[in-house]
Design an enzyme around this catalytic site. Structure first.
Site, PDB file in Angstrom:
ATOM      1  N   HIS A 126       1.490  -1.146  -0.215  1.00 55.67           N
ATOM      2  CA  HIS A 126       0.118   0.007   0.035  1.00 55.67           C
ATOM      3  C   HIS A 126       0.933   1.224   0.130  1.00 55.67           C
ATOM      4  CE1 HIS A 126      -2.956   3.394   1.148  1.00 55.67           C
ATOM      5  NE2 HIS A 126      -4.332   1.992   0.626  1.00 55.67           N
ATOM      6  N   GLU A 180      -7.591  -4.607  -0.732  1.00 55.43           N
ATOM      7  CA  GLU A 180      -9.087  -5.751  -1.435  1.00 55.43           C
ATOM      8  C   GLU A 180      -8.403  -7.413  -0.932  1.00 55.43           C
ATOM      9  OE1 GLU A 180      -7.977  -5.179  -5.515  1.00 55.43           O
ATOM     10  OE2 GLU A 180      -9.002  -2.470  -4.457  1.00 55.43           O
TER      11      GLU A 180
HETATM   12  N1  ACO Z   1       4.039  -7.784  -4.528  1.00 45.87           N
HETATM   13  C1  ACO Z   1       5.134  -6.994  -4.886  1.00 45.87           C
HETATM   14  N2  ACO Z   1       5.960  -6.532  -5.125  1.00 45.87           N
HETATM   15  C2  ACO Z   1       5.617  -5.780  -4.850  1.00 45.87           C
HETATM   16  C3  ACO Z   1       3.901  -5.427  -3.991  1.00 45.87           C
HETATM   17  C4  ACO Z   1       3.264  -6.632  -4.272  1.00 45.87           C
HETATM   18  N3  ACO Z   1       2.123  -6.414  -3.910  1.00 45.87           N
HETATM   19  N4  ACO Z   1       4.396  -4.329  -3.234  1.00 45.87           N
HETATM   20  C5  ACO Z   1       5.205  -3.211  -4.025  1.00 45.87           C
HETATM   21  N5  ACO Z   1       6.276  -4.611  -4.234  1.00 45.87           N
HETATM   22  C6  ACO Z   1       7.414  -4.261  -5.088  1.00 45.87           C
HETATM   23  C7  ACO Z   1       7.642  -3.615  -5.738  1.00 45.87           C
HETATM   24  O1  ACO Z   1       7.639  -3.867  -6.975  1.00 45.87           O
HETATM   25  C8  ACO Z   1       8.612  -2.244  -5.013  1.00 45.87           C
HETATM   26  O2  ACO Z   1      10.330  -3.413  -5.820  1.00 45.87           O
HETATM   27  P1  ACO Z   1      11.428  -2.227  -6.463  1.00 45.87           P
HETATM   28  O3  ACO Z   1      11.399  -0.905  -5.141  1.00 45.87           O
HETATM   29  O4  ACO Z   1      12.317  -3.459  -6.174  1.00 45.87           O
HETATM   30  O5  ACO Z   1      10.521  -1.592  -7.906  1.00 45.87           O
HETATM   31  C9  ACO Z   1       9.084  -2.421  -3.905  1.00 45.87           C
HETATM   32  O6  ACO Z   1       8.229  -3.299  -3.695  1.00 45.87           O
HETATM   33  C10 ACO Z   1       7.780  -0.618  -3.647  1.00 45.87           C
HETATM   34  O7  ACO Z   1       6.438  -1.081  -4.193  1.00 45.87           O
HETATM   35  P2  ACO Z   1       6.115   0.796  -4.997  1.00 45.87           P
HETATM   36  O8  ACO Z   1       5.833   0.349  -5.908  1.00 45.87           O
HETATM   37  O9  ACO Z   1       7.067   1.536  -4.144  1.00 45.87           O
HETATM   38  O10 ACO Z   1       4.209   0.805  -3.894  1.00 45.87           O
HETATM   39  P3  ACO Z   1       3.767   1.932  -3.774  1.00 45.87           P
HETATM   40  O11 ACO Z   1       3.870   2.427  -2.810  1.00 45.87           O
HETATM   41  O12 ACO Z   1       4.174   2.759  -5.281  1.00 45.87           O
HETATM   42  O13 ACO Z   1       3.034   0.568  -4.324  1.00 45.87           O
HETATM   43  C11 ACO Z   1       0.726  -0.796  -4.687  1.00 45.87           C
HETATM   44  C12 ACO Z   1       2.222   0.762  -3.776  1.00 45.87           C
HETATM   45  C13 ACO Z   1       0.575  -0.076  -5.715  1.00 45.87           C
HETATM   46  C14 ACO Z   1      -0.363  -0.962  -3.738  1.00 45.87           C
HETATM   47  C15 ACO Z   1       1.294  -1.699  -4.682  1.00 45.87           C
HETATM   48  O14 ACO Z   1       1.967  -2.650  -2.798  1.00 45.87           O
HETATM   49  C16 ACO Z   1       0.322  -2.696  -5.657  1.00 45.87           C
HETATM   50  O15 ACO Z   1       1.288  -2.595  -6.587  1.00 45.87           O
HETATM   51  N6  ACO Z   1      -0.055  -3.842  -5.120  1.00 45.87           N
HETATM   52  C17 ACO Z   1      -0.481  -5.048  -5.467  1.00 45.87           C
HETATM   53  C18 ACO Z   1      -1.761  -4.194  -6.467  1.00 45.87           C
HETATM   54  C19 ACO Z   1      -2.976  -4.376  -5.267  1.00 45.87           C
HETATM   55  O16 ACO Z   1      -3.094  -5.020  -4.034  1.00 45.87           O
HETATM   56  N7  ACO Z   1      -3.765  -3.118  -5.669  1.00 45.87           N
HETATM   57  C20 ACO Z   1      -4.288  -2.609  -4.269  1.00 45.87           C
HETATM   58  C21 ACO Z   1      -3.898  -1.153  -3.054  1.00 45.87           C
HETATM   59  S1  ACO Z   1      -5.433  -1.607  -1.997  1.00 45.87           S
HETATM   60  C22 ACO Z   1      -6.022   0.655  -2.857  1.00 45.87           C
HETATM   61  O17 ACO Z   1      -5.118   0.914  -3.391  1.00 45.87           O
HETATM   62  C23 ACO Z   1      -7.119   0.939  -2.584  1.00 45.87           C
END
Ligand code: ACO
Length: 378
Positions: A257, A315
């Site tokens: 998140h 989610e």
């Molecule tokens: N699975 C695997 N790796 C992940 C996940 C995940 N669910 N979430 C983050 N990471 C990784 C990213 O690839 C990133 O790696 P890097 O630094 O090597 O590139 C690192 O962890 C940090 O991630 P960010 O993209 O900086 O996290 P951000 O805060 O931008 O993203 C997000 C948050 C978009 C929710 C992300 O965690 C994600 O894509 N989750 C999966 C999709 C999801 O569940 N979405 C619903 C969110 S709930 C809501 O918004 C209502």
């Protein structure tokens, strides 16, 4: 002034509103709704109590609650123009979110929108009717008439399925709607505040908010977390399937998140609600599988991205709970809107009371002082 000379892409870190409606602490994993820790409110309140709380800043007395329930129930039936539009949308195989956005735009037909209270109640009552009616119409069935004897959640479930829901299912949906009702200055809420800050009407603000919610970066990712659980199928396959996804560079849906760096408090509340609902009236096998998938995912993510603290988000258990209520995945986001509408309207009221026109600035990066070339010479 920031190192970027005041420019904050995505407005990150910018405080653009003061609110008494909700507070999110991403480090503590805390969500406060109008003073109540989420868990205390969500599992106890009916949706109508939460609506009253957000719009009035306090819980209703018994007569106040009875009045609000009666008013919302009386406003549920849709005008013929809205129903006709939904029929055409169903024929054109429009997605439920697009149908909701189109139909919401008709809600001020015949309404005195200067009466903000009645307009807000009409919107809350009819957004639920639109979603349930559209679900029936696209299955080739006629919408089920709303039942004024039922509360908001029970009526919504009845209009979707045609069957009286069990108490456990009604409680599950009340808890879900309360859980998603507000979440500080998220994109759709901000959109609603920007629109209403121009002193336009509430219906316009809600239509804009629905449009924002529809996007995949906000509320529009339909049930991918649930699809992963189904793909895994049995707990013993969780590690293999999830690890393969991570190895392929995929993200595990339902985890991580932007704001919460610990377990999303909404996951906690919805997980408990799902457990109670599945125990009383559902498939406990699916619930147990989801628990096991969650534990494996969190363990693998800790190894995959050490120090990132990627935890379960809203989610994951939303998908499980709404699936348990019998909703198809493309109704997840519209049902989110059924709850969030009350929060959008509460923010609109706040913005109308205290707010200024929202008008940030942009920094021009284009060229200056261009020469004009006549059309014949271009
Ligand atoms: N699975 C695997 N790796 C992940 C996940 C995940 N669910 N979430 C983050 N990471 C990784 C990213 O690839 C990133 O790696 P890097 O630094 O090597 O590139 C690192 O962890 C940090 O991630 P960010 O993209 O900086 O996290 P951000 O805060 O931008 O993203 C997000 C948050 C978009 C929710 C992300 O965690 C994600 O894509 N989750 C999966 C999709 C999801 O569940 N979405 C619903 C969110 S709930 C809501 O918004 C209502």
């Amino acid at each position: 002034m920031s190192p970027n000379n005041g420019y904050a892409p995505g407005l990150e870190g910018v405080v653009a509103a003061e609110t008494e409606l909700s507070h999110v602490d991403g480090l503590k994993g805390e969500l406060i709704i109008a003073g109540f820790p989420l868990a205390r409110l969500a599992a106890n309140a009916t949706f109508e109590e939460t609506v009253f709380l957000l719009w009035n800043g306090r819980l209703p007395t018994q007569p106040e609650l009875a009045n609000l329930k009666q008013a919302l129930a009386a406003l549920r039936p849709l005008p013929p123009a809205t129903l006709n539009l939904l029929r055409e949308a169903a024929e054109a195989r429009t997605t439920p979110m697009d149908a909701l956005r189109m139909a919401a735009a008709t809600l001020d037909l015949g309404l005195d929108t200067t009466d903000h209270q009645t307009t807000a109640k009409t919107i809350v009552a009819r957004v639920a009717t639109i979603v349930a009616s559209y679900h029936r119409l696209r299955q080739g069935a006629e919408p089920i008439a709303p039942d004024p004897a039922l509360g908001h959640a029970a009526n919504f479930l009845t209009m979707l399925t045609g069957e009286p829901p069990s108490d456990a299912r009604v409680r599950g949906l009340e808890t879900y709607l309360n859980t998603v009702v507000d979440h500080s200055l998220n994109a759709s809420t901000f959109a609603a505040r920007v629109i209403v800050a121009t002193q336009t009407d509430l219906v316009s603000a809600i239509v804009g908010a629905i449009g924002a919610l529809k996007g995949p970066l906000h509320g529009g990712a339909p049930g991918p977390a649930l699809e992963t659980v189904f793909e895994i199928g049995t707990a013993d396959r969780a590690e293999t399937v999830l690890q393969a996804k991570l190895d392929a560079g995929e993200r595990l849906m339902g985890f991580g998140h932007r704001v919460y760096k610990v377990r999303d408090p909404r996951a906690e509340v919805l997980g408990a609600a799902a457990e109670q609902m599945f125990l009383a009236d559902g498939d406990m096998g699916l619930y147990e599988l989801a628990k096991s998938v969650e534990a494996t995912a969190v363990r693998l993510l800790a190894k995959h991205k050490p120090g990132r603290n990627l935890q379960t988000n809203v989610e994951f258990y939303t998908a499980l709970l709404l699936h348990g209520l019998g909703l198809p995945t493309d109704l997840f986001t519209p049902t989110f809107a059924v709850g969030r509408t009350a929060g959008w309207l509460a923010h609109c009221f706040e913005q109308m009371k205290y707010g200024r026109l929202i008008r940030p600035q942009s920094r021009y990066t284009g060229v200056m002082d261009r020469e004009w070339t006549p059309l014949a010479k271009r």
